[in-house]
Design an enzyme around this catalytic site. Structure first.
Site, PDB file in Angstrom:
ATOM      1  N   HIS A 162     -16.996   9.495  18.234  1.00 44.49           N
ATOM      2  CA  HIS A 162     -16.987  10.956  18.045  1.00 44.49           C
ATOM      3  C   HIS A 162     -18.383  11.564  18.214  1.00 44.49           C
ATOM      4  O   HIS A 162     -18.640  12.668  17.754  1.00 44.49           O
ATOM      5  CB  HIS A 162     -16.451  11.362  16.652  1.00 44.49           C
ATOM      6  CG  HIS A 162     -14.987  11.155  16.476  1.00 44.49           C
ATOM      7  ND1 HIS A 162     -14.444  10.719  15.288  1.00 44.49           N
ATOM      8  CD2 HIS A 162     -13.949  11.336  17.312  1.00 44.49           C
ATOM      9  CE1 HIS A 162     -13.131  10.630  15.409  1.00 44.49           C
ATOM     10  NE2 HIS A 162     -12.802  11.005  16.636  1.00 44.49           N
TER      11      HIS A 162
ATOM     12  N   ARG B  70     -15.711  11.394  30.139  1.00 43.64           N
ATOM     13  CA  ARG B  70     -15.865  10.882  28.785  1.00 43.64           C
ATOM     14  C   ARG B  70     -15.702   9.367  28.849  1.00 43.64           C
ATOM     15  O   ARG B  70     -14.702   8.863  29.372  1.00 43.64           O
ATOM     16  CB  ARG B  70     -14.780  11.451  27.882  1.00 43.64           C
ATOM     17  CG  ARG B  70     -14.851  10.841  26.506  1.00 43.64           C
ATOM     18  CD  ARG B  70     -13.553  10.908  25.792  1.00 43.64           C
ATOM     19  NE  ARG B  70     -13.694  10.356  24.455  1.00 43.64           N
ATOM     20  CZ  ARG B  70     -12.681   9.932  23.729  1.00 43.64           C
ATOM     21  NH1 ARG B  70     -11.448   9.994  24.197  1.00 43.64           N
ATOM     22  NH2 ARG B  70     -12.880   9.459  22.533  1.00 43.64           N
TER      23      ARG B  70
ATOM     24  N   GLU C  77     -15.847  19.059  22.989  1.00 47.51           N
ATOM     25  CA  GLU C  77     -16.455  17.897  23.633  1.00 47.51           C
ATOM     26  C   GLU C  77     -16.533  18.084  25.153  1.00 47.51           C
ATOM     27  O   GLU C  77     -17.494  17.683  25.786  1.00 47.51           O
ATOM     28  CB  GLU C  77     -15.646  16.637  23.282  1.00 47.51           C
ATOM     29  CG  GLU C  77     -15.805  16.261  21.817  1.00 47.51           C
ATOM     30  CD  GLU C  77     -14.689  15.383  21.283  1.00 47.51           C
ATOM     31  OE1 GLU C  77     -13.595  15.921  21.032  1.00 47.51           O
ATOM     32  OE2 GLU C  77     -14.898  14.174  21.123  1.00 47.51           O
TER      33      GLU C  77
ATOM     34  N   ASN D 223     -11.092  13.040  30.923  1.00 50.88           N
ATOM     35  CA  ASN D 223     -11.004  12.203  29.732  1.00 50.88           C
ATOM     36  C   ASN D 223      -9.730  11.374  29.865  1.00 50.88           C
ATOM     37  O   ASN D 223      -8.629  11.875  29.645  1.00 50.88           O
ATOM     38  CB  ASN D 223     -10.946  13.113  28.493  1.00 50.88           C
ATOM     39  CG  ASN D 223     -10.761  12.335  27.208  1.00 50.88           C
ATOM     40  OD1 ASN D 223     -10.624  11.107  27.224  1.00 50.88           O
ATOM     41  ND2 ASN D 223     -10.755  13.039  26.093  1.00 50.88           N
TER      42      ASN D 223
ATOM     43  N   ARG E  82      -4.426   4.796  11.917  1.00 48.58           N
ATOM     44  CA  ARG E  82      -5.347   3.698  11.586  1.00 48.58           C
ATOM     45  C   ARG E  82      -5.608   3.665  10.088  1.00 48.58           C
ATOM     46  O   ARG E  82      -5.724   4.709   9.449  1.00 48.58           O
ATOM     47  CB  ARG E  82      -6.694   3.872  12.308  1.00 48.58           C
ATOM     48  CG  ARG E  82      -6.601   3.783  13.814  1.00 48.58           C
ATOM     49  CD  ARG E  82      -8.015   3.748  14.414  1.00 48.58           C
ATOM     50  NE  ARG E  82      -7.978   3.895  15.843  1.00 48.58           N
ATOM     51  CZ  ARG E  82      -8.500   4.940  16.503  1.00 48.58           C
ATOM     52  NH1 ARG E  82      -9.102   5.919  15.855  1.00 48.58           N
ATOM     53  NH2 ARG E  82      -8.435   4.992  17.817  1.00 48.58           N
TER      54      ARG E  82
END
Ligand code: ADP
Length: 415
Positions: free
Chosen positions: A189, A99, A396, A7, A250
Site C-alpha cells: 500500500h 502498478r 494510487e 493495474n 485475510r
C-alpha cells in the site's frame, strides 16, 4: 501527456487514462480522461468502462488473456463511440505506468522499464507469487502493443517502505534467513500512503520533514503505516500482505504455529493453508457471510447478525490495538488519516476504531464524521482533539501517472 495507468491482477485489469505533466502536477490540475475494469479475463470477461463526465458502460466480451484485454480497451479508448476528449488514435497515449506489487530490496524507486528491470521484477516473483506474475503480464502486453517507442514505468507498492529501519523490517528469526533469502517485512500500500501523505501536506502546509502521521488504508486489503518525517517508519503488512490488520479475506496477525496445528488436525497442505489465511479468513471467515464491510454493517444493523457483529468488532479492535502500538513506536503523531474503501466511506467503522482513545488525545466529532464519505475529504476530529483526524481519499492511479511523468523527464521525486 496522456498516461495510461495499468493495474493487472491474475484475472483482472484496471486502467485509467490521465492527462498530466509537470505543470499540472504542480498546480494539481491533472485530469482523468477515462477509467475502467476488465474482470474475469480468461473466459467471458466483464468490462466496466467510463469516460469522464459520462455514464458507466457495462459490456461482456470473450477475452483470453491480458493482451486481448488491453487490445480491447485500447480499441475502445480511441473509438468514436467512447469519444475520449482529444484521444482519437493510439498516438494520443504517450506513456504507460504500471502498478507493480513487489520490488524487493532493490527496486526502491519508481523506474522506467527495460529488460533489466523486468528481470528484477521476475526475481521478486518468489516474494509475491500471487501478484508480480500478473503485473508482468500487463507489462508484456503493453510492450507488445505499444512497441519500444513508448516509455513505460513501474511503480511499486513496496518502495515507500524502503526507509524502514532494521528494527522495523527484520523478523526475530535467525538472522541467516534474512541474509540467505531476504525474509523480512517489506510492506505494501506504499503508493496509497505516499499519496495521502502528500495530500495531508497540501492541506496543512506542513513540510515533508514535519509530516508525522499514522495512516490506515482500510480496503479489501488493510494496513497501517507510521509515517515519521515524511518517511515510512513501520507498516503492518509483512513479507507478504497477509500480516497485520484483519482484512476482507485475510486473517492478519496469527500465531504461526496455528498453521502447524491445522496441518495435523485437518490434514491441510501448505497450499490449502495459504488459501485459508489469504482467501477464507478475515471478515469472511469470522462472519461466514461476506468479505464486504458494507454488507456486514447492514447484516449487523438490520438482522442483528451475531457473527457479522463479531467480525466487525474484531476488525476494529485490531485496528485500535495497532494505533496504540504505532503511536508508541513513533512517539505520538500529529494526525491519523483514514483512507481506502472502508476508511473513506464508513463513519461507523471510523467511530468504532477511535472510540475510547481519548486518553491518547483522539476524539471524533460525530457530525463531522457522519458528513464525510463518498470521495469527500476533510477533518473528523473535534476541535479539542489533540491528534487531528482526517479522511483523505486515496488515488494510487494518479500517483502512478505522476511518477511516470517524473521518470520520463528524470525529475527527482520530491515526496
Ligand atoms: P480494494 O482494496 O479492493 O481496492 P476498496 O478500497 O474499494 O477495495 O475497499 C473495499 C471495501 O470498502 C469493501 O469492504 C467495501 O464494503 C467497503 N466499503 C465501500 N463503501 C462502503 C461504505 N459506504 N460503508 C462501509 N464499507 C464500505
Amino acid at each position: 501527456m496522456n498516461i495510461l495507468v495499468l493495474n493487472c491482477g491474475s484475472s483482472s485489469l484496471k486502467f485509467q487514462l490521465i492527462a498530466t505533466d509537470l505543470e499540472r502536477i504542480d498546480r494539481d490540475t491533472d485530469r482523468e480522461l477515462a477509467r475502467g475494469v476488465v474482470e474475469r479475463i480468461g473466459s467471458e470477461a466483464i468490462l466496466t468502462l467510463r469516460v469522464e463526465g459520462r455514464p458507466v458502460q457495462r459490456l461482456a466480451a470473450p477475452l483470453r488473456d491480458h493482451r486481448q484485454a488491453l487490445d480491447y480497451i485500447l480499441r475502445w479508448l480511441v473509438s468514436a463511440e467512447a469519444a475520449v476528449p482529444e484521444v482519437s488514435s493510439l498516438a494520443a497515449i504517450q506513456a504507460v505506468g504500471h502498478r507493480v506489487v513487489h520490488g524487493g530490496e532493490k527496486l526502491t524507486r519508481s523506474i522506467l522499464i527495460d529488460d533489466a528491470v523486468i528481470e528484477q521484477i521476475e526475481d521478486c516473483i518468489e516474494l509475491a507469487p500471487l501478484h508480480n506474475p500478473a503485473n508482468l503480464k500487463g507489462i508484456a502486453a503493453a510492450r507488445e502493443v505499444f512497441g519500444p517507442g513508448i516509455p513505460q514505468a513501474a511503480v511499486f507498492d513496496t518502495s515507500f517502505h524502503s526507509t524502514m529501519p532494521p528494527e522495523s523490517f527484520l523478523y526475530a528469526l535467525p538472522y541467516q534467513l534474512y541474509v540467505r533469502y531476504r525474509v523480512r517485512r517489506y510492506g505494501f500500500h506504499g503508493t496509497s500512503y505516499r499519496y495521502v501523505a502528500h495530500r495531508y501536506r497540501q492541506l496543512t502546509g506542513r513540510p515533508l520533514e514535519e509530516t508525522n502521521i499514522l495512516a490506515l488504508h482500510l480496503g479489501n486489503g488493510c494496513s497501517i503505516c507510521a509515517i515519521r518525517s515524511g518517511e515510512s517508519l513501520e507498516t503492518s503488512m509483512g513479507m507478504t500482505p497477509a500480516e497485520g490488520l484483519v482484512m476482507g479475506t485475510r486473517s492478519g496477525d496469527l500465531d504461526p504455529l496455528v498453521l502447524e496445528f491445522l496441518h495435523h488436525k485437518e490434514g491441510m497442505s501448505f497450499e490449502e493453508l495459504e488459501a485459508l489465511v489469504n482467501k477464507r479468513s478475515g471478515l469472511l471467515g469470522i462472519s461466514g457471510l461476506t468479505n464486504d464491510m458494507r454488507d456486514l454493517l447492514a447484516e449487523e444493523s438490520e438482522h442483528q447478525d451475531r457473527r457479522a457483529r463479531l467480525a466487525i468488532d474484531i476488525f476494529c479492535a485490531r485496528a485500535k490495538k495497532y494505533i496504540g502500538a504505532y503511536l508508541a513506536r513513533m512517539n505520538g503523531a500529529d494526525a491519523i488519516v483514514f483512507t481506502g474503501g472502508i476508511g473513506e466511506n464508513s463513519p461507523e467503522i471510523r467511530r468504532r476504531i477511535c472510540a475510547e482513545l481519548d486518553f491518547l488525545g483522539i476524539a471524533v466529532d460525530p457530525a463531522r464524521n457522519e458528513s464525510i464519505s463518498g470521495g469527500l475529504e476533510g477533518e473528523i476530529g473535534t476541535e479539542g482533539s489533540r491528534v487531528r483526524l482526517y479522511v483523505l481519499p486515496t488515488n494510487e492511479e494518479l500517483l502512478i501517472a505522476r511518477d511516470t511523468v517524473r521518470c520520463i523527464l528524470d525529475v527527482p521525486r520530491r515526496w
